[in-house]
Design an enzyme around this catalytic site. Structure first.
Site, short mmCIF file in Angstrom:
data_model
loop_
_atom_site.label_atom_id
_atom_site.label_comp_id
_atom_site.label_asym_id
_atom_site.label_seq_id
_atom_site.Cartn_x
_atom_site.Cartn_y
_atom_site.Cartn_z
N LYS A 177 0.87 -1.19 -0.15
CA LYS A 177 -0.04 0.03 -0.16
C LYS A 177 0.78 1.46 -0.11
CE LYS A 177 -2.05 -1.13 3.81
NZ LYS A 177 -1.26 -2.62 4.44
N ARG A 182 12.11 -6.21 5.90
CA ARG A 182 12.08 -4.59 5.53
C ARG A 182 12.49 -3.92 6.82
NH1 ARG A 182 6.00 -1.88 5.40
NH2 ARG A 182 6.03 -2.79 7.56
N ARG A 192 -0.88 -9.44 13.16
CA ARG A 192 -1.67 -8.25 12.41
C ARG A 192 -2.24 -9.07 11.23
NH1 ARG A 192 3.90 -5.53 10.80
NH2 ARG A 192 2.76 -4.24 9.23
N ARG A 243 -10.30 0.48 8.15
CA ARG A 243 -9.72 -0.79 8.60
C ARG A 243 -10.92 -1.65 9.44
NH1 ARG A 243 -3.99 0.06 8.79
NH2 ARG A 243 -3.02 -1.79 9.10
N ARG A 294 10.63 -1.53 11.86
CA ARG A 294 9.39 -1.11 12.39
C ARG A 294 9.23 -2.38 13.59
NH1 ARG A 294 4.57 -0.07 8.49
NH2 ARG A 294 3.38 -1.12 9.85
P1 AP5 Z 1 4.65 -1.58 2.00
O1 AP5 Z 1 4.50 -0.67 0.42
O2 AP5 Z 1 5.31 -0.93 3.02
O3 AP5 Z 1 3.53 -2.33 2.22
P2 AP5 Z 1 2.20 -1.76 3.13
O4 AP5 Z 1 1.03 -2.44 2.63
O5 AP5 Z 1 2.24 -0.29 3.41
O6 AP5 Z 1 2.61 -2.42 4.53
P3 AP5 Z 1 2.40 -2.05 5.99
O7 AP5 Z 1 3.06 -3.02 7.03
O8 AP5 Z 1 2.76 -0.42 6.01
O9 AP5 Z 1 0.79 -2.28 6.34
P4 AP5 Z 1 0.09 -2.44 7.72
O10 AP5 Z 1 -1.37 -2.01 7.09
O11 AP5 Z 1 0.32 -3.60 8.40
O12 AP5 Z 1 0.61 -1.07 8.48
P5 AP5 Z 1 0.03 0.48 8.72
O13 AP5 Z 1 0.93 1.24 8.76
O14 AP5 Z 1 -1.14 0.78 7.78
O15 AP5 Z 1 5.55 -2.90 1.45
C1 AP5 Z 1 6.03 -3.95 2.40
C2 AP5 Z 1 7.43 -4.33 2.05
O16 AP5 Z 1 7.36 -5.14 0.68
C3 AP5 Z 1 8.56 -3.10 1.68
O17 AP5 Z 1 9.84 -3.66 2.16
C4 AP5 Z 1 8.44 -3.11 0.35
O18 AP5 Z 1 9.63 -2.46 -0.17
C5 AP5 Z 1 8.30 -4.37 -0.14
N1 AP5 Z 1 7.31 -4.32 -1.56
C6 AP5 Z 1 6.34 -3.48 -1.93
N2 AP5 Z 1 5.77 -3.87 -2.79
C7 AP5 Z 1 6.29 -5.08 -3.34
C8 AP5 Z 1 6.56 -5.81 -4.63
N3 AP5 Z 1 5.41 -5.53 -5.67
N4 AP5 Z 1 7.15 -6.74 -4.68
C9 AP5 Z 1 8.39 -7.15 -3.89
N5 AP5 Z 1 8.42 -6.40 -2.84
C10 AP5 Z 1 7.49 -5.31 -2.34
O19 AP5 Z 1 -0.60 0.30 10.09
C11 AP5 Z 1 0.47 -0.18 11.29
C12 AP5 Z 1 -0.52 -0.16 12.58
O20 AP5 Z 1 -1.23 1.10 13.01
C13 AP5 Z 1 -1.77 -1.11 12.50
O21 AP5 Z 1 -1.44 -2.52 12.78
C14 AP5 Z 1 -2.54 -0.54 13.65
O22 AP5 Z 1 -1.91 -0.82 15.06
C15 AP5 Z 1 -2.38 1.05 13.36
N6 AP5 Z 1 -3.41 1.65 12.39
C16 AP5 Z 1 -3.13 2.17 11.24
N7 AP5 Z 1 -4.34 2.51 10.65
C17 AP5 Z 1 -5.38 2.22 11.52
C18 AP5 Z 1 -6.70 2.21 11.30
N8 AP5 Z 1 -7.16 2.71 10.41
N9 AP5 Z 1 -7.38 1.66 12.52
C19 AP5 Z 1 -6.89 1.05 13.63
N10 AP5 Z 1 -5.49 1.16 13.66
C20 AP5 Z 1 -4.65 1.45 12.52
MG MG Z 2 2.43 0.99 4.94
#
Ligand code: AP5
Ligand code: MG
Length: 208
Positions: free
Chosen positions: A13, A125, A163, A86, A152
């Site tokens: 994402k 990562r 997660r 979410r 992270r």
């Molecule tokens: P990346 O692009 O970083 O993936 P991502 O989908 O952004 O993964 P996240 O870990 O950020 O998602 P998440 O939903 O768990 O975390 P968030 O920050 O939203 O890619 C991942 C890796 O793969 C990277 O190393 C990248 O280089 C590689 N990659 C990407 N594309 C690739 C490809 N095509 N091929 C190969 N490699 C690739 O949320 C974190 C926490 O915050 C949650 O757990 C929760 O506690 C809280 N939170 C956030 N939003 C809310 C909400 N709305 N409600 C409640 N709690 C929330």
């Molecule tokens: Mg992300």
């Protein structure tokens, strides 16, 4: 245009949002990035949510909904929502918010990725403290921008497992919420970042 980018942890994402915001001139809103910035700054909110995030639990809906409301109501630009909604309660609140602001969700893009690939991606990562981008290779000592790399807190194996479970239980119902809205599309995330980007752009060409 206002996009929702959905997908499990590690689906790509953040990676796709960085590309899309440039091409489409949209504001990227990652609720995870906003929360991590609060944690890094040591604010009251940051302290309040740190344990929840590091263990892989969701932050309560009320807090997240008012956070998004504050951001979205102070921007006139189209947005990419990354990591919100979410839960179904967040999706319903977003509908109300958009209605009040006289705006519309243009598309809900789900990036699909098999679980084995998630674990592989997140266990290696490393992110830049300065620009926030993931490191391009596993061996580089610092980011291309010179920033220090870090892992992270919620990328620890136990947190990733949790997660994914939280995603299945609380976020997959959001997919069902949008599936029959006529705006929902699925993209194969198990391709190179450029191929995923191309697929998303092709889908968005059909969206107003
Ligand atoms: P990346 O692009 O970083 O993936 P991502 O989908 O952004 O993964 P996240 O870990 O950020 O998602 P998440 O939903 O768990 O975390 P968030 O920050 O939203 O890619 C991942 C890796 O793969 C990277 O190393 C990248 O280089 C590689 N990659 C990407 N594309 C690739 C490809 N095509 N091929 C190969 N490699 C690739 O949320 C974190 C926490 O915050 C949650 O757990 C929760 O506690 C809280 N939170 C956030 N939003 C809310 C909400 N709305 N409600 C409640 N709690 C929330
Ligand atoms: Mg992300």
């Amino acid at each position: 245009m206002n996009l929702i980018l959905m997908g499990c942890p590690g689906a790509g994402k953040g990676t796709q949002s960085a590309k899309l915001k440039e091409t489409l001139n949209l504001k990227h809103i990652s609720t995870g990035d906003v929360l991590r910035a609060q944690m890094a700054a040591g604010t009251e909110l940051g302290k309040q949510v740190a344990a929840l995030i590091n263990q892989g639990n969701l932050v309560p809906d009320g807090l997240m909904i008012s956070m998004l409301q504050n951001i979205i109501s102070t921007t006139d630009q189209g947005v990419i929502l990354d990591g919100f909604p979410r839960t179904v309660a967040q999706a319903q609140a977003l509908d109300d918010m958009m209605k009040r602001l006289g705006r519309q969700i243009s598309a809900v893009v789900m990036i699909d990725l098999p679980q084995e690939e998630v674990v592989k991606r997140l266990s290696s990562r490393r992110l830049c403290k300065k620009c926030g981008k993931p490191a391009a290779t596993a061996t580089q000592a610092a980011c291309e921008c010179g920033g220090e790399l870090y892992v992270r807190g919620d990328d620890a194996p136990q947190s990733v497992k949790h997660r994914l479970e939280v995603y299945r239980q609380q976020t997959l119902p959001v997919k069902e919420y949008y599936q029959h809205s006529g705006k929902y599309v699925e993209i194969n995330g198990n391709q190179t970042p450029d191929q995923v980007f191309e697929d998303i752009c092709n889908v968005l060409k059909k969206v107003k």
